[in-house]
Design an enzyme around this catalytic site. Sequence first.
Site, PDB file in Angstrom:
ATOM      1  N   GLU A 226       0.777  -1.126   0.306  1.00  0.00           N
ATOM      2  CA  GLU A 226      -0.233  -0.432   0.209  1.00  0.00           C
ATOM      3  C   GLU A 226       0.887   1.109  -0.082  1.00  0.00           C
ATOM      4  O   GLU A 226       2.266   1.279  -0.048  1.00  0.00           O
ATOM      5  CB  GLU A 226      -1.038  -0.207   1.036  1.00  0.00           C
ATOM      6  CG  GLU A 226      -1.685  -1.121   1.203  1.00  0.00           C
ATOM      7  CD  GLU A 226      -2.804  -1.569   2.243  1.00  0.00           C
ATOM      8  OE1 GLU A 226      -2.795  -0.407   2.753  1.00  0.00           O
ATOM      9  OE2 GLU A 226      -3.708  -2.237   2.388  1.00  0.00           O
TER      10      GLU A 226
ATOM     11  N   HIS B  26      -8.939  10.037   2.541  1.00  0.00           N
ATOM     12  CA  HIS B  26      -8.468   9.013   1.740  1.00  0.00           C
ATOM     13  C   HIS B  26      -8.952   9.121   0.236  1.00  0.00           C
ATOM     14  O   HIS B  26      -9.698   9.229  -0.147  1.00  0.00           O
ATOM     15  CB  HIS B  26      -9.352   7.510   2.531  1.00  0.00           C
ATOM     16  CG  HIS B  26      -8.538   6.140   1.656  1.00  0.00           C
ATOM     17  ND1 HIS B  26      -8.786   5.512   0.259  1.00  0.00           N
ATOM     18  CD2 HIS B  26      -8.271   5.156   2.124  1.00  0.00           C
ATOM     19  CE1 HIS B  26      -8.092   4.831   0.727  1.00  0.00           C
ATOM     20  NE2 HIS B  26      -7.845   4.528   1.373  1.00  0.00           N
TER      21      HIS B  26
ATOM     22  N   ARG C 162      -0.939   9.029   8.414  1.00  0.00           N
ATOM     23  CA  ARG C 162      -1.120   7.924   9.256  1.00  0.00           C
ATOM     24  C   ARG C 162      -0.619   6.983   8.324  1.00  0.00           C
ATOM     25  O   ARG C 162      -0.944   6.857   6.636  1.00  0.00           O
ATOM     26  CB  ARG C 162      -2.188   7.199   9.036  1.00  0.00           C
ATOM     27  CG  ARG C 162      -2.193   5.559   9.570  1.00  0.00           C
ATOM     28  CD  ARG C 162      -3.298   5.441  10.559  1.00  0.00           C
ATOM     29  NE  ARG C 162      -4.162   4.964   9.874  1.00  0.00           N
ATOM     30  CZ  ARG C 162      -5.140   4.037   8.793  1.00  0.00           C
ATOM     31  NH1 ARG C 162      -4.429   3.526   8.551  1.00  0.00           N
ATOM     32  NH2 ARG C 162      -6.007   4.119   8.411  1.00  0.00           N
TER      33      ARG C 162
ATOM     34  N   ARG D 248      -0.571   8.810   1.162  1.00  0.00           N
ATOM     35  CA  ARG D 248      -2.099   8.940   1.421  1.00  0.00           C
ATOM     36  C   ARG D 248      -3.011  10.967   1.345  1.00  0.00           C
ATOM     37  O   ARG D 248      -3.789  10.981   0.319  1.00  0.00           O
ATOM     38  CB  ARG D 248      -3.037   8.418   2.426  1.00  0.00           C
ATOM     39  CG  ARG D 248      -3.828   7.400   2.751  1.00  0.00           C
ATOM     40  CD  ARG D 248      -4.368   7.131   3.286  1.00  0.00           C
ATOM     41  NE  ARG D 248      -4.054   5.378   2.929  1.00  0.00           N
ATOM     42  CZ  ARG D 248      -5.132   4.849   3.923  1.00  0.00           C
ATOM     43  NH1 ARG D 248      -5.226   5.324   5.271  1.00  0.00           N
ATOM     44  NH2 ARG D 248      -4.938   3.825   3.565  1.00  0.00           N
TER      45      ARG D 248
ATOM     46  N   HIS E  25     -11.752  10.116   6.915  1.00  0.00           N
ATOM     47  CA  HIS E  25     -11.195   7.849   6.292  1.00  0.00           C
ATOM     48  C   HIS E  25     -11.047   8.056   8.122  1.00  0.00           C
ATOM     49  O   HIS E  25     -10.992   7.089   8.959  1.00  0.00           O
ATOM     50  CB  HIS E  25      -9.675   8.075   6.117  1.00  0.00           C
ATOM     51  CG  HIS E  25     -10.474   6.465   6.263  1.00  0.00           C
ATOM     52  ND1 HIS E  25     -10.900   5.604   5.620  1.00  0.00           N
ATOM     53  CD2 HIS E  25      -8.658   5.828   5.899  1.00  0.00           C
ATOM     54  CE1 HIS E  25     -10.257   4.541   5.582  1.00  0.00           C
ATOM     55  NE2 HIS E  25      -9.132   4.672   5.859  1.00  0.00           N
TER      56      HIS E  25
END
Length: 521
Positions: A112, A226, A363, A272, A328
């Site tokens: 990811e 997100h 994050r 992100r 998110h």
Amino acid sequence: MSEKTIIVIGSGTAALSFASSLPPSYQVTVITKKNVKNSNSHYAQGGIAASYAKEDSIESHVNDTLYAGCGHNDVTAVRELLKSGKKIINQLIVSQFPFDVDSYGEVSLGKEGAHSIRRILHAGGDATGRILVDFLLQRLSGRIQIIEHETALDLLIEHGRCAGVAVKDAEGSVSYRRSDYVVLAAGGCGNLYQHHTNDSAITGDGIALAYRAGAEITDMEFTQFHPTLLIKNGAAYGLISEAVRGEGGCLTDLSGRRIMAGRHPLEDLAPRDVVSRAIHEEMMRNNPISMDCSRISGFEKRFPTITGICQAAGIDISDGIPVAPGMHFLMGGVKVNTWGETAVPDLYAIGETACTGLHGANRLASNSLLEALVSGQRAAEHIIQKPANGRLKKASAERDIIFQVPDIQLQELQARMTNAAGIVREKEQLQALEKWLSDAFVHHINMKEITIEQAELSFLWQAAKLVTVSALLREESRGAHFRSDFPQTEEQWRGKQIIHSKSETVIRKNEGIWKQWTFCS
Ligand code: SIN
């Protein structure tokens, strides 16, 4: 000797990890606003990040976490949490948690955004959170009391310590639950924004309860959007996991141009905040973006949940999935130490409700279920070694608790938060939002009279004020907090936290924050 009595507010991974780390003799009561499965954990598609591969290491996972976190992480907390997380993953494997495996029977590892190596363990393809919650619930079966459809309205503070919680059930009856300790595990505040990935029950309760009780709340300006929610005709249908990009999905515009090419060295797998801003920028130019999945073979098998979301939205995956960013995850929250202790004695916070220092300003993908597992376990370990405080012996006193409920509509709050405190922020808009929030006409409603909707609006309003003031004060851009009027990351802000308590808001230097940070995502 009487066993300790603990109330846990919330029923996601952190809450269940906490409860399952206590001896069965402890009296644990989990209270949850809806059904026990209504939590953000339940929707977590991506998985759990851990340095499981032979060629991986804790240090590499630490570095990726710090890189994504843009120099705002507490490096000691990061190292400790990731180390403990790896142990928990190994324990889960030993306990036969059904992580997905490859054709050789080895745990399969996904990739990811901002991870330098494949290190995401998943279950059921893209159903990790749901399977983890079911697994933990099964392990706890009969060991704890779970009370559904009960809302925590206020924490009981006696002689400066947390002694329980005032709650309201679905019929509107108020009661006072006493305990030796209260653990907040109520998620973040996703419902503050128009589009989000959170359960509808996630309305900033943990943050507002802690704030009212006198705890410190920090890092509220760091709200993670997100990049890829399936949004069609203005309606959000669900998350399109970053794991899709990890398997070869890419973001394109209508002409087929890959929008991340040339924007960041990691392209579609950039952190992100970077990808969300890129999509936002394109959308501001009336350029709709979609996820091209044509390079992923066996999509339906690897991503069954996402396939279902696309079906529900009437999307043919081979045409590309229309995507846009949505709220998110809250990196900030109730300020805690390494054991989850808040500034209020006997009150703990874990999971997304807490700010442990792991995530910094942004994050790293799939670090949240890991944090939930670890923070739950740590708080339990801490409570186990504390002497019993005998709080339960005292009688519950009736209290006259008054709530401030703003005379505003939730939809308007969400629209204003999205416009002024969303992906791109700027002073005048934030000031106007702050004024609107503080000028709102306020109804003073007794706890007996208040409806759950009014209580939720009150919690969200409180969280909105904390996000807005923090976003206004931080005159720089860092991670998920982007100010168009201060687009650079400023040295003078490094290591500084904006901390709110009932009595004051302060900007405090945190010596634990990563000092060697030299680059920005
Ligand atoms: C995702 O699947 O993209 C979300 C995982 C996460 O939030 O860490």
